[in-house]
Design a protein around this motif. Structure first.
Motif, PDB file in Angstrom:
ATOM      1  N   LEU A  63      36.794  46.336  37.916  1.00 22.31           N
ATOM      2  CA  LEU A  63      38.035  45.929  37.245  1.00 22.31           C
ATOM      3  C   LEU A  63      39.088  45.515  38.265  1.00 22.31           C
ATOM      4  O   LEU A  63      39.757  44.475  38.107  1.00 22.31           O
ATOM      5  CB  LEU A  63      38.558  47.067  36.371  1.00 22.31           C
ATOM      6  N   SER A  64      39.254  46.291  39.321  1.00 16.62           N
ATOM      7  CA  SER A  64      40.275  45.997  40.327  1.00 16.62           C
ATOM      8  C   SER A  64      40.000  44.668  41.017  1.00 16.62           C
ATOM      9  O   SER A  64      40.922  43.882  41.278  1.00 16.62           O
ATOM     10  CB  SER A  64      40.338  47.120  41.371  1.00 16.62           C
ATOM     11  N   LYS A  65      38.725  44.375  41.296  1.00 14.27           N
ATOM     12  CA  LYS A  65      38.375  43.111  41.944  1.00 14.27           C
ATOM     13  C   LYS A  65      38.700  41.930  41.039  1.00 14.27           C
ATOM     14  O   LYS A  65      39.324  40.947  41.473  1.00 14.27           O
ATOM     15  CB  LYS A  65      36.893  43.110  42.299  1.00 14.27           C
ATOM     16  N   ALA A  66      38.288  42.014  39.759  1.00  9.65           N
ATOM     17  CA  ALA A  66      38.576  40.931  38.815  1.00  9.65           C
ATOM     18  C   ALA A  66      40.083  40.787  38.614  1.00  9.65           C
ATOM     19  O   ALA A  66      40.606  39.673  38.508  1.00  9.65           O
ATOM     20  CB  ALA A  66      37.887  41.204  37.482  1.00  9.65           C
ATOM     21  N   PHE A  67      40.783  41.906  38.565  1.00  9.44           N
ATOM     22  CA  PHE A  67      42.232  41.891  38.357  1.00  9.44           C
ATOM     23  C   PHE A  67      42.930  41.191  39.517  1.00  9.44           C
ATOM     24  O   PHE A  67      43.806  40.348  39.311  1.00  9.44           O
ATOM     25  CB  PHE A  67      42.738  43.328  38.221  1.00  9.44           C
ATOM     26  N   ARG A  68      42.526  41.514  40.734  1.00  7.52           N
ATOM     27  CA  ARG A  68      43.155  40.894  41.904  1.00  7.52           C
ATOM     28  C   ARG A  68      42.861  39.396  41.957  1.00  7.52           C
ATOM     29  O   ARG A  68      43.723  38.597  42.323  1.00  7.52           O
ATOM     30  CB  ARG A  68      42.691  41.582  43.187  1.00  7.52           C
ATOM     31  N   GLN A  69      41.638  38.999  41.592  1.00 11.47           N
ATOM     32  CA  GLN A  69      41.290  37.578  41.602  1.00 11.47           C
ATOM     33  C   GLN A  69      42.135  36.781  40.622  1.00 11.47           C
ATOM     34  O   GLN A  69      42.530  35.649  40.900  1.00 11.47           O
ATOM     35  CB  GLN A  69      39.802  37.414  41.266  1.00 11.47           C
ATOM     36  N   ARG A  70      42.418  37.362  39.444  1.00 11.02           N
ATOM     37  CA  ARG A  70      43.174  36.651  38.416  1.00 11.02           C
ATOM     38  C   ARG A  70      44.681  36.787  38.616  1.00 11.02           C
ATOM     39  O   ARG A  70      45.437  35.839  38.430  1.00 11.02           O
ATOM     40  CB  ARG A  70      42.823  37.188  37.022  1.00 11.02           C
ATOM     41  N   MET A  71      45.138  37.970  38.991  1.00 12.56           N
ATOM     42  CA  MET A  71      46.572  38.266  39.022  1.00 12.56           C
ATOM     43  C   MET A  71      47.179  38.200  40.417  1.00 12.56           C
ATOM     44  O   MET A  71      48.395  38.159  40.568  1.00 12.56           O
ATOM     45  CB  MET A  71      46.831  39.662  38.429  1.00 12.56           C
ATOM     46  N   GLY A  72      46.332  38.228  41.441  1.00 16.53           N
ATOM     47  CA  GLY A  72      46.834  38.157  42.807  1.00 16.53           C
ATOM     48  C   GLY A  72      47.254  39.481  43.394  1.00 16.53           C
ATOM     49  O   GLY A  72      47.634  39.542  44.567  1.00 16.53           O
ATOM     50  N   VAL A  73      47.211  40.546  42.595  1.00 14.07           N
ATOM     51  CA  VAL A  73      47.586  41.885  43.049  1.00 14.07           C
ATOM     52  C   VAL A  73      46.617  42.886  42.430  1.00 14.07           C
ATOM     53  O   VAL A  73      45.888  42.570  41.481  1.00 14.07           O
ATOM     54  CB  VAL A  73      49.034  42.247  42.661  1.00 14.07           C
ATOM     55  N   SER A  74      46.618  44.105  42.955  1.00 15.07           N
ATOM     56  CA  SER A  74      45.793  45.169  42.391  1.00 15.07           C
ATOM     57  C   SER A  74      46.459  45.715  41.123  1.00 15.07           C
ATOM     58  O   SER A  74      47.654  45.496  40.900  1.00 15.07           O
ATOM     59  CB  SER A  74      45.629  46.298  43.404  1.00 15.07           C
ATOM     60  N   PRO A  75      45.718  46.447  40.281  1.00 11.01           N
ATOM     61  CA  PRO A  75      46.347  47.069  39.112  1.00 11.01           C
ATOM     62  C   PRO A  75      47.535  47.955  39.472  1.00 11.01           C
ATOM     63  O   PRO A  75      48.561  47.933  38.786  1.00 11.01           O
ATOM     64  CB  PRO A  75      45.201  47.886  38.497  1.00 11.01           C
ATOM     65  N   ARG A  76      47.413  48.729  40.547  1.00 16.14           N
ATOM     66  CA  ARG A  76      48.517  49.606  40.960  1.00 16.14           C
ATOM     67  C   ARG A  76      49.750  48.782  41.351  1.00 16.14           C
ATOM     68  O   ARG A  76      50.876  49.100  40.967  1.00 16.14           O
ATOM     69  CB  ARG A  76      48.077  50.477  42.130  1.00 16.14           C
ATOM     70  N   GLU A  77      49.527  47.698  42.102  1.00 19.68           N
ATOM     71  CA  GLU A  77      50.649  46.848  42.519  1.00 19.68           C
ATOM     72  C   GLU A  77      51.271  46.148  41.317  1.00 19.68           C
ATOM     73  O   GLU A  77      52.496  46.001  41.242  1.00 19.68           O
ATOM     74  CB  GLU A  77      50.163  45.817  43.542  1.00 19.68           C
ATOM     75  N   TRP A  78      50.421  45.720  40.369  1.00 20.45           N
ATOM     76  CA  TRP A  78      50.940  45.062  39.167  1.00 20.45           C
ATOM     77  C   TRP A  78      51.818  46.012  38.364  1.00 20.45           C
ATOM     78  O   TRP A  78      52.890  45.608  37.881  1.00 20.45           O
ATOM     79  CB  TRP A  78      49.784  44.560  38.298  1.00 20.45           C
ATOM     80  N   LEU A  79      51.390  47.263  38.222  1.00 22.89           N
ATOM     81  CA  LEU A  79      52.192  48.239  37.483  1.00 22.89           C
ATOM     82  C   LEU A  79      53.549  48.447  38.150  1.00 22.89           C
ATOM     83  O   LEU A  79      54.581  48.528  37.482  1.00 22.89           O
ATOM     84  CB  LEU A  79      51.442  49.575  37.409  1.00 22.89           C
ATOM     85  N   ALA A  80      53.546  48.520  39.482  1.00 30.06           N
ATOM     86  CA  ALA A  80      54.797  48.725  40.202  1.00 30.06           C
ATOM     87  C   ALA A  80      55.729  47.520  40.028  1.00 30.06           C
ATOM     88  O   ALA A  80      56.940  47.670  39.829  1.00 30.06           O
ATOM     89  CB  ALA A  80      54.529  48.974  41.673  1.00 30.06           C
ATOM     90  N   GLU A  81      55.172  46.297  40.097  1.00 30.69           N
ATOM     91  CA  GLU A  81      55.992  45.092  39.979  1.00 30.69           C
ATOM     92  C   GLU A  81      56.521  44.896  38.567  1.00 30.69           C
ATOM     93  O   GLU A  81      57.636  44.407  38.372  1.00 30.69           O
ATOM     94  CB  GLU A  81      55.174  43.871  40.407  1.00 30.69           C
ATOM     95  N   SER A  82      55.713  45.259  37.567  1.00 33.19           N
ATOM     96  CA  SER A  82      56.121  45.043  36.189  1.00 33.19           C
ATOM     97  C   SER A  82      57.083  46.107  35.692  1.00 33.19           C
ATOM     98  O   SER A  82      57.697  45.935  34.633  1.00 33.19           O
ATOM     99  CB  SER A  82      54.890  44.996  35.276  1.00 33.19           C
ATOM    100  N   GLY A  83      57.189  47.206  36.441  1.00 30.84           N
ATOM    101  CA  GLY A  83      58.081  48.283  35.995  1.00 30.84           C
ATOM    102  C   GLY A  83      57.567  49.023  34.790  1.00 30.84           C
ATOM    103  O   GLY A  83      58.316  49.694  34.090  1.00 30.84           O
ATOM    104  N   ALA A  84      56.246  48.905  34.534  1.00 31.53           N
ATOM    105  CA  ALA A  84      55.682  49.576  33.357  1.00 31.53           C
ATOM    106  C   ALA A  84      55.680  51.072  33.554  1.00 31.53           C
ATOM    107  O   ALA A  84      55.501  51.557  34.666  1.00 31.53           O
ATOM    108  CB  ALA A  84      54.265  49.068  33.109  1.00 31.53           C
TER     109      ALA A  84
END
Length: 281
Positions: A260-281
């Motif tokens: 999941l983390s690999k696919a997420f980084r390929q599509r979103m450019g960041v890891s799930p953890r980094e995405w959560l931090a950036e989105s403020g979720a």
């Protein structure tokens, strides 16, 4: 076949009534992150203006009762007669997932539909106007929920008339094709299952090559890429609720957290953890 429920169950939308009555002169609606709009022109004539290059058209002239849907943030200005004005009922819309919501992604920046074009819309609007126009217990809340009913009715119409709505590709266009819709609905309902091309094509009643070509033309992507994007879009929605990534990966059919983390980084450019931090979720 119910083409919408599986999507709307996963990605809910919440409406909030904010205006009913006359509008005179100019009114500006700023583009704010995560904010969509639905305006219903009940009476009058007016012009809608957009900033150059931000919408498919720079201006619209409305001369009959019309619903305007702005599925994602877009600056727009209502230009009304200075005295008599135009009669509107308006709500903001909060699509779960924002601009990554698969319905939002497949719609044009603005949709304009005359009220009489949508069968069955008038009764729901009559109830909406009755609640919006009179202050009673729970009237604003009920009017907001009725806006959600109107949105679903509008989406039904768009599925049956994608060209008239200005839809060119994406989820809506795929669901508009009776053959592709069978596979898409099945995939939406069970994203955790294995979905090889052969299975998707068989559900659609098509050959592999015909299915792949028709799917790409309608949605703008391949079946495999669509499946990955659907799973990742679901993952972002689930992560907002602080579900563990390991659990999300299992529920969505990924081999594990690393997959999941690999696919997420390929599509979103960041890891799930980094995405959560950036989105403020």
């Amino acid at each position: 076949m119910d083409r919408l429920s599986a999507v709307l169950d996963r990605f809910r939308v919440q409406a909030s009534l904010f205006h009913t009555g006359l509008m005179c002169g100019n009114h500006t609606f700023e583009a704010m992150p995560g904010r969509a709009f639905m305006h219903v022109l009940r009476r009058g004539e007016m012009e809608v203006r957009h900033l150059p290059g931000e919408a498919e058209v720079s201006s619209l002239r409305l001369a009959e009762p019309t619903v305007l849907l702005y599925p994602r943030p877009l600056h727009h200005v209502f230009v009304n007669p200075p005295r008599e004005g135009s009669d509107f009922t308006c709500a903001t819309l909060d699509f779960d997932g924002g601009e990554r919501n698969p319905i939002v992604q497949s719609l044009p920046s603005v949709i304009r539909v005359p009220l009489d074009a949508v069968d069955g819309l008038r009764p729901a609007l009559d109830l909406l106007f009755a609640e919006a126009d009179h202050v009673r217990c729970g009237s604003r809340l009920l009017a907001s929920r009725l806006f959600e009913v109107v949105l679903i009715q509008l989406l039904r119409w768009i599925l049956d008339h994608p060209a008239k709505a200005g839809v060119a590709s994406g989820l809506i266009m795929g669901l508009s094709d009776p053959r592709l819709a069978k596979s898409l609905v099945a995939l939406h309902q069970a994203p955790h299952e294995e979905w090889p091309l052969e299975r998707m094509a068989a559900i659609a009643g098509m050959s592999r090559s015909a299915f792949a070509a028709t799917f790409k033309t309608a949605t703008g992507t391949t079946p495999a890429s669509y499946l990955t994007d659907w799973r990742l879009t679901l993952a972002t929605s689930m992560m907002r609720t602080r579900r563990p990534v390991k659990m999300i990966a299992a529920e969505l059919g990924f081999a594990g957290t690393a997959s999941l983390s690999k696919a997420f980084r390929q599509r979103m450019g960041v890891s799930p953890r980094e995405w959560l931090a950036e989105s403020g979720a």
